[in-house]
Write an enzyme that holds these catalytic residues in place. Structure first.
Site, PDB file in Angstrom:
ATOM      1  CB  SER A 166      -1.055  -0.064   1.084  1.00  0.00           C
ATOM      2  OG  SER A 166      -2.044   1.085   1.169  1.00  0.00           O
ATOM      3  CG  MET A 167      -0.375   4.955   1.617  1.00  0.00           C
ATOM      4  SD  MET A 167      -0.387   5.889   0.104  1.00  0.00           S
ATOM      5  CE  MET A 167       0.532   7.270   0.702  1.00  0.00           C
TER       6      MET A 167
END
Length: 937
Positions: A166-167
């Protein structure tokens, strides 16, 4: 009528939401398990680093004996660092670490990996961008700390491999934007469901500034970063949090070290994952671990520094998966020692061979000399999944045997149930025969099917139905299969808002020894292929949607049918309306808050207009109906976009320092905010009114839910308050308002702006609750007053005495219907304003959660996206508590000005907020400031 209309709009929203969340089946990933208890050994960091980042930590993953051996951090493996994503835990590294340990135990070579993981304190960095730079800097310090652990090794590693979820994947790429970062410290980054293109929600300016800085670094230094290999893996349709189009890497076409793929196209996986399961999905974890071990050099035990080898290994495990491993391709001629009886020449156009149970050596020959002009390709498939060479091109014949050949197996592609290879005959000028190795030395049974093909006869074009046909139009095509592979060119299927239900019906006279059919949706411009397997005969339904739009006008999506010979196939294509709605929410769902805010503001405008005209505000239902006048929004916006197509207007626009117009994220996977012309296309112009209706539905039902909540909550709070019949109940005096504004401003500046905004919203909600209790008290008294007057008359009192009793029962307040109407008018207006303030508070909740989560480390949120921009909003919310309809009636000039400016503010929100949602607060703050001026001036 309004309830029916907004009920219908809510139904559309729920249909799209259901398809988005549940329309693609369940997760079919296998779970990864730990065979021993996982342990996380904390790595001591320098005091300076620990003091600067008290909420972060670096850990080494271990299990069992390995965990005991690594207690002293005397490490000998190749370092891998896992980065969790938004609200992710550092313990998510256990899937990668455990599988890596098991694989190292089963290897003959003494190589292994040391899997590290970072604790980012489970911060909401996808919603609050203020921590992204801090995480990036801590990542840099962690890499240096990891490499220091190996300084006493004879062959210490020079860099670390990063695996980011993800991030975490975005933070990994952001490393290279740091001023003092040495690019040689990281040569390989593997990201899982990371939104590289743009943030999913832009709730503050910091996250957009972060993305801009990373994008600029990778764009301006493309040549310097060419040797850095990056693989981005998207989750597919099941990941509704980060759509796979956002996971594509923006890089030059000639930079082959930057690769993007969707999980459905990964060999040996072929399945979709949701946003969390992509971390523990066994099929993808195995592919990742195989890549990492194949990149370890046996001589040093560390990862290779060769970009070519990294690219070859990544292509092998995540894209094509040919039978020959990277570096195993044989450029040298191949010789055969099989006896003459093992060779058989095929004189027909097609070969079907079923290997017996007995072990034997078998080779089939296809002569090419007489077939070069008539046929363009040779296609072969087998369900023998052994990863060995099986297709050769003979360059020297001796009788009926081949003496010397070249290996053509590197072009093999692994499909879900068999391996297949297609070679172009025109490229085999030095080859006289094609050789198929159908030997089964282990006695395993399998089937081999091969044929010579004419490409033009096996490719058919079919026009897909229009997206607005809603399934009423069907495109049918029948295929009398005389071959193994057919390709349907789905003309005009190249946009993300298109969605089709494809039904494939197969009929065969005989089904004995037939391999199953494989249907493949192939997207030429992005690695997002999806596969379906069907038995014969069968009826299969395939839902086809795209993750990214076509970047040019050169191609459309393809449907490849790996069919059984001598069978009939019927393909029916129709638009799937629920899937279209699902795609709209997948791509445009993040901009619905903007449209909801616009509709709320227009509804308040309708109430203000009614106050000006009749002295009474309309209800939520009537106000929302009057506000849904799309021409007032669309025509000015269309005019603005038309003007922006003129160069002179663009120059004036730029000279004034005005921001670019945001476009709906439908035209491509790229960020469209810098291209106003893209907003002029047909579909976004048709989609914007639909989003207005859906936004109005959210605003309407949200206001209704808040009104019902206030109504029932007032019952519980009524015993705690004295009954009141004044419309000024719950208000504050001027001095109290000033003190409250000062208190909230100081509180927001010292702690968190979102906290002050939440308190002001709750105070405003209390004002609405007091109005609701007053309205109930007045209604109850009005119902009882006639009964008291009648009772007094029966007891011999006069009319004047009866009125005196009524006044006495109500204190000193005059009970009349006009007072009740005033309270109801104020309640209508303040309910709408409370909904608007609640909406703004919800936009600031992520920063509030982040502040509360880190309260033990610091009191002040830095940076604070809500401060000082929300000070006008705080002042407005406090002053509006004392506002009522009579105040607005007295202010003719400011009320007229406010009514004239609300529509331009709404147009501005649609123009500048879809990709910058945090700007909504600025527009709403301006509108509420105008309303305060209308109340007090």
């Amino acid at each position: 009528m309004s309830y029916a209309f907004y009920g219908f709009a809510l139904g559309l929203l729920l249909v799209g939401l259901r398809d988005l969340l549940f329309g693609f089946g369940e997760i079919r990933c296998s779970m990864t398990y730990m065979f021993e208890y996982p342990e996380y050994r904390r790595v001591q960091l320098p005091r300076r680093v620990a003091r600067l980042y008290p909420s972060y930590g670096l850990y080494l993953y271990g299990e069992g004996a390995y965990a005991q051996e690594s207690r002293g951090l005397k490490l000998t493996g190749a370092p891998v660092l896992f980065l969790p994503g938004n609200a992710g835990s550092y313990k998510q590294a256990r899937s990668l670490g455990s599988v890596a340990l098991r694989k190292a135990e089963n290897l003959d070579r003494p190589i292994h990996m040391n899997v590290f993981t970072i604790d980012f304190n489970e911060e909401l960095v996808a919603l609050y961008g203020g921590s992204l730079r801090r995480q990036t800097q801590f990542l840099h310090e962690s890499i240096k700390a990891i490499l220091r652990l190996y300084k006493d090794r004879p062959d210490p590693p020079t860099g670390v491999v990063l695996v980011g979820h993800s991030m975490g994947g975005v933070v990994a790429r952001a490393l290279f934007a740091l001023a003092r970062f040495n690019p040689r410290l990281v040569s390989l980054i593997i990201t899982q469901a990371s939104p590289h293109q743009a943030p999913v929600l832009s709730l503050d300016p910091y996250i957009l500034e972060f993305y801009s800085r990373v994008r600029q670094r990778w764009a301006t230094s493309a040549e310097d970063l060419r040797n850095v290999s990056v693989l981005s893996v998207g989750g597919g349709h099941l990941d509704f949090q980060v759509r796979s189009g956002l996971t594509a890497l923006s890089c030059p076409n000639d930079d082959l070290n930057k690769m993007s793929v969707v999980a459905t196209a990964v060999p040996r996986s072929w399945l979709s994952t949701d946003h969390i399961s992509i971390v523990w999905c066994k099929e993808l974890v195995l592919a990742t671990v195989r890549v990492l071990f194949d990149l370890i050099e046996p001589e040093t035990g560390q990862f290779t520094e060769s970009p070519q080898k990294r690219m070859s290994v990544l292509n092998y495990h995540f894209f094509r998966h040919p039978v020959l491993k990277p570096g195993g391709a044989q450029d040298d001629p191949v010789t055969f020692s099989a006896p003459p009886e093992a060779w058989k020449e095929v004189n027909t156009l097609r070969l079907f061979y079923s290997a017996p149970k007995e072990a034997q050596v078998k080779y089939f020959l296809f002569a090419l000399s007489s077939r070069r002009k008539a046929y363009s390709h040779f296609h072969c498939r087998s369900n023998n999944m052994d990863m060995t060479s099986w297709l050769y091109g003979c360059t020297q014949m001796s009788g009926s045997m081949c003496v010397q050949a070249v290996d053509l197996s590197s072009q093999t592609e692994l499909l879900p149930v068999y391996k297949a290879v297609t070679v172009k005959i025109s490229e085999l000028l030095s080859v006289s025969h094609l050789i198929i190795d159908a030997s089964n030395p282990s006695g395993a049974q399998f089937v081999v099917e091969c044929e010579l093909q004419r490409e033009e006869s096996l490719t058919v074009s079919v026009q897909v139905p229009h997206v607005l046909s809603s399934g009423l139009t069907v495109s049918d095509i029948s295929i009398n299969s005389s071959g193994l592979l057919h390709t349907l060119q789905l003309q005009d299927f190249h946009q993300v808002y298109q969605a089709f239900r494809i039904t494939i019906t197969s009929h065969c006279k005989t089904t004995k020894d037939r391999l199953p059919s494989v249907y493949r949706l192939r997207v030429p411009w992005f690695h997002e292929d999806s596969f379906d397997i069907a038995s014969i005969p069968s009826v299969s339904e395939i839902y086809s949607v795209l993750h990214s739009s076509r970047p040019d006008n050169a191609s459309s999506a393809l449907l490849q049918l790996h069919t059984a010979p001598n069978c009939q196939y019927k393909v029916s294509i129709r638009t799937s309306f629920p899937k279209v709605l699902g795609q709209i929410l997948r791509f445009c769902g993040p901009v619905l808050p903007v449209y909801s805010a616009v509709m709320l503001l227009l509804m308040i405008g309708a109430q203000l207009s009614s106050i000006k005209r009749s002295g009474h505000p309309v209800g939520i239902q009537e106000g929302m109906s009057k506000s849904l006048q799309l021409h007032k929004l669309e025509l000015p916006l269309l005019l603005l976009l038309l003007l922006l197509r003129q160069s002179w207007f663009q120059d004036v626009w730029s000279s004034l320092g005005l921001p670019a117009v945001d476009a709906l994220p439908l035209n491509s996977a790229e960020d469209l905010s810098q291209d106003p012309k893209a907003f002029m296309q047909e579909w976004p112009r048709l989609l914007s009114p639909l989003l207005c209706v859906l936004g109005a539905s959210i605003a309407f039902w949200g206001s209704t839910v808040l009104r019902v909540f206030v109504y029932f909550l007032s019952f519980f709070l009524a015993p705690l308050h004295r009954p009141s019949v004044s419309r000024d109940c719950g208000t504050l005096g001027l001095h109290s308002q000033i003190l409250l504004i000062i208190f909230l401003s100081v509180l927001g500046g010292v702690t968190c702006g979102a906290l002050a905004l939440m308190l002001s919203s709750l105070l405003y909600l209390y004002r609405v609750l007091r109005l609701q209790m007053t309205e109930r008290s007045l209604s109850h008294m009005l119902n009882l007053a006639p009964q008291k007057v009648s009772q007094n008359s029966e007891n011999g009192f006069g009319a004047s005495d009866g009125h005196s009793k009524v006044k006495e029962c109500n204190g000193s307040h005059l009970l009349s219907e006009s007072v009740l109407q005033d309270v109801r008018d104020d309640l209508q207006l303040h309910c709408s304003l409370a909904t608007l303030l609640t909406f703004t508070m919800m936009l600031s909740v992520p920063s509030l959660i982040h502040w509360m989560h880190n309260l033990r480390y610091w009191i002040h949120l830095d940076p604070d996206p809500c401060w000082p921009h929300t000070v006008p909003l705080l002042i407005s919310s406090v002053l509006l508590i004392g506002c009522n309809t009579h105040h607005l009636l007295r202010s003719k000039l400011m009320l007229n000005l406010t009514l004239h400016l609300l529509v331009p503010l709404c147009v501005g929100m649609l123009a500048f907020c879809p990709l910058h949602i945090y700007r909504v607060t600025y527009f709403l703050s301006t509108a509420l400031t105008l309303l305060v001026c209308s109340c007090y001036f």
